[in-house]
Design a protein around this motif. Sequence first.
Motif, PDB file in Angstrom:
ATOM      1  N   ARG A 174     -14.568  38.649  35.737  1.00  0.00           N
ATOM      2  CA  ARG A 174     -15.283  39.835  36.119  1.00  0.00           C
ATOM      3  C   ARG A 174     -13.973  40.824  35.982  1.00  0.00           C
ATOM      4  N   GLY A 175     -13.067  40.692  34.973  1.00  0.00           N
ATOM      5  CA  GLY A 175     -11.370  41.628  34.821  1.00  0.00           C
ATOM      6  C   GLY A 175     -10.498  40.909  34.888  1.00  0.00           C
ATOM      7  N   ALA A 176     -10.435  40.374  35.849  1.00  0.00           N
ATOM      8  CA  ALA A 176      -9.357  39.940  36.501  1.00  0.00           C
ATOM      9  C   ALA A 176      -7.938  39.433  35.498  1.00  0.00           C
ATOM     10  N   ILE A 177      -6.580  39.959  35.951  1.00  0.00           N
ATOM     11  CA  ILE A 177      -5.598  39.380  35.055  1.00  0.00           C
ATOM     12  C   ILE A 177      -5.197  38.084  36.139  1.00  0.00           C
ATOM     13  N   THR A 178      -5.428  37.078  35.036  1.00  0.00           N
ATOM     14  CA  THR A 178      -4.834  35.696  35.301  1.00  0.00           C
ATOM     15  C   THR A 178      -3.654  34.941  35.255  1.00  0.00           C
ATOM     16  N   ILE A 179      -3.216  35.062  35.791  1.00  0.00           N
ATOM     17  CA  ILE A 179      -1.826  34.040  35.954  1.00  0.00           C
ATOM     18  C   ILE A 179      -1.976  32.848  36.684  1.00  0.00           C
ATOM     19  N   VAL A 180      -1.972  32.042  35.937  1.00  0.00           N
ATOM     20  CA  VAL A 180      -2.237  30.825  36.248  1.00  0.00           C
ATOM     21  C   VAL A 180      -1.278  29.864  35.878  1.00  0.00           C
ATOM     22  N   ILE A 181      -0.926  29.054  37.613  1.00  0.00           N
ATOM     23  CA  ILE A 181       0.236  27.525  37.211  1.00  0.00           C
ATOM     24  C   ILE A 181      -0.675  26.359  36.842  1.00  0.00           C
ATOM     25  N   ALA A 182      -0.104  25.660  35.906  1.00  0.00           N
ATOM     26  CA  ALA A 182      -1.116  24.263  35.817  1.00  0.00           C
ATOM     27  C   ALA A 182       0.300  23.575  35.147  1.00  0.00           C
ATOM     28  N   GLU A 183      -0.417  22.258  35.047  1.00  0.00           N
ATOM     29  CA  GLU A 183       0.812  21.158  34.826  1.00  0.00           C
ATOM     30  C   GLU A 183       0.794  21.372  33.631  1.00  0.00           C
ATOM     31  N   GLU A 184       2.200  20.873  33.065  1.00  0.00           N
ATOM     32  CA  GLU A 184       2.241  20.745  31.352  1.00  0.00           C
ATOM     33  C   GLU A 184       1.282  19.916  30.809  1.00  0.00           C
ATOM     34  N   GLY A 185       0.161  20.294  29.432  1.00  0.00           N
ATOM     35  CA  GLY A 185       0.208  19.551  28.614  1.00  0.00           C
ATOM     36  C   GLY A 185      -1.630  19.995  29.679  1.00  0.00           C
ATOM     37  N   ASP A 186      -1.936  20.705  29.835  1.00  0.00           N
ATOM     38  CA  ASP A 186      -3.086  20.753  30.801  1.00  0.00           C
ATOM     39  C   ASP A 186      -3.518  21.895  30.118  1.00  0.00           C
ATOM     40  N   GLU A 187      -4.359  21.828  29.221  1.00  0.00           N
ATOM     41  CA  GLU A 187      -4.789  23.046  27.773  1.00  0.00           C
ATOM     42  C   GLU A 187      -5.911  23.653  27.908  1.00  0.00           C
ATOM     43  N   SER A 188      -6.416  22.958  29.095  1.00  0.00           N
ATOM     44  CA  SER A 188      -7.827  23.004  29.745  1.00  0.00           C
ATOM     45  C   SER A 188      -8.118  24.479  30.040  1.00  0.00           C
ATOM     46  N   VAL A 189      -7.062  25.326  30.479  1.00  0.00           N
ATOM     47  CA  VAL A 189      -6.467  26.813  31.739  1.00  0.00           C
ATOM     48  C   VAL A 189      -6.992  27.308  30.448  1.00  0.00           C
ATOM     49  N   SER A 190      -5.955  27.572  29.398  1.00  0.00           N
ATOM     50  CA  SER A 190      -5.068  28.700  27.966  1.00  0.00           C
ATOM     51  C   SER A 190      -6.093  29.387  28.132  1.00  0.00           C
ATOM     52  N   ASP A 191      -8.040  29.184  27.751  1.00  0.00           N
ATOM     53  CA  ASP A 191      -8.399  29.674  27.431  1.00  0.00           C
ATOM     54  C   ASP A 191      -8.575  31.208  28.144  1.00  0.00           C
ATOM     55  N   TYR A 192      -9.020  31.071  29.291  1.00  0.00           N
ATOM     56  CA  TYR A 192      -8.536  31.856  30.070  1.00  0.00           C
ATOM     57  C   TYR A 192      -7.811  32.769  30.783  1.00  0.00           C
ATOM     58  N   ALA A 193      -6.855  32.300  30.631  1.00  0.00           N
ATOM     59  CA  ALA A 193      -5.708  33.105  31.783  1.00  0.00           C
ATOM     60  C   ALA A 193      -4.954  33.535  30.621  1.00  0.00           C
ATOM     61  N   ASN A 194      -4.111  35.142  31.439  1.00  0.00           N
ATOM     62  CA  ASN A 194      -3.480  35.924  30.656  1.00  0.00           C
ATOM     63  C   ASN A 194      -2.124  35.585  30.644  1.00  0.00           C
TER      64      ASN A 194
END
Length: 369
Positions: free
Chosen positions: A300-320
């Motif tokens: 929906r157009g959000a700019i996503t700033i994601v705080i994630a654990e080291e090694g968590d690859e699952s977020v990279s596709d959706y995080a700005n």
Amino acid sequence: EKGGFSSFMDKEIHDQPAAVRDTLLGRLDERGRLSLDELHIDEAVLRSVDKIVVIACGTAAYAGQVARYAIEHWCRIPTEVELAHEFRYRDPIVNEKTLVVALSQSGETMDTLMAIRHAREQGAKVVAICNTNGSSIPRESDASLYTHAGPEIAVASTKAFLAQITAAYLLGLYLAQLRGNMYADEIVDVVDELQKMPEKIQEVIDAEEQVKKLGTDMVDSSSVLFLGRHVGFPVALEGALKLKEIAYIHAEGFAAGELKHGPIALIEEGQPVFVVVPSPRGRDSLHSKVVSNIQEIRARGAITIVIAEEGDESVSDYANHVITVPQAPTLLQPLLATVPLQVFACALAGAKGYDVDQPRNLAKSVTVE
Ligand code: F6R
């Protein structure tokens, strides 16, 4: 003194590894057992506790919300967290079997003090978790467990928050030990992990440049949202509070699961949203649920700033932007995930040219109701 930092807040963010380390100090024996000598409440009374009520205001109340997840999990005692000013005025059910835990950095917050008086009148025992020796709140409580964050000068609380979580966790583990809710080995495991936290917090601080840059780049934001789930939820609330307080930006924290019940309507093109992602190694579906929330808001157009654990690859596709923090058990993650949010607010407010230590309209201790 500021010790070379641009503000007391900046310095106090950097004091956090020591604040947590010093709060743990002297409270664990060599075998990893908890020894809280300062908790002068009869053990029989502590064993009979059937409800815990945490009372506090502001940031301290968010520390209480974090602690609730841990205390209920470890001690199996129903635990409520309530804003001190609300608690007092609603005829709360409190009696001799209630343990009230009052959290306060200053020890002088009038709302919290009045709530303590009210609870004690009903027969409850009160433990104060406080950062200021000899202040009113510990003086009027049955026992005190001090946080050793050192004096906090900046109005916006940072190191006291991490120290409050640490002390509340020690109290929770102590109760679990006393009441036999956890095996000694389980307690040792948590204690070992707790002792690793100062070093991990330092790692987060060492990587602060990325976050500071985000703060300065986002100086013109007019609204920032924060999402978290489980212990990440109060972390989101704390991130939003920091931004309101010192950068005067509209900011709100939400429980990620609540998105579809309303707040997702706020998401439009370009809306910045911080998301605190739980450990992928933790609780069953918690992690994947938050990852799908990121997908939903990103779509929906959000700019996503994601705080994630080291090694968590699952977020990279959706995080700005991805801000990584070291791996830690879920319950301890707030001690890490909060830090970038503090750094962000401090950098953004600094970029706006505001006095981050003395935000408008606020006082360091609120000694009036
Ligand atoms: C936020 C902040 C306030 C305090 C609150 C309680 O940065 O500083 O929300 O946390 O006023 O103060 P204490 O902990 O002194 O009772």
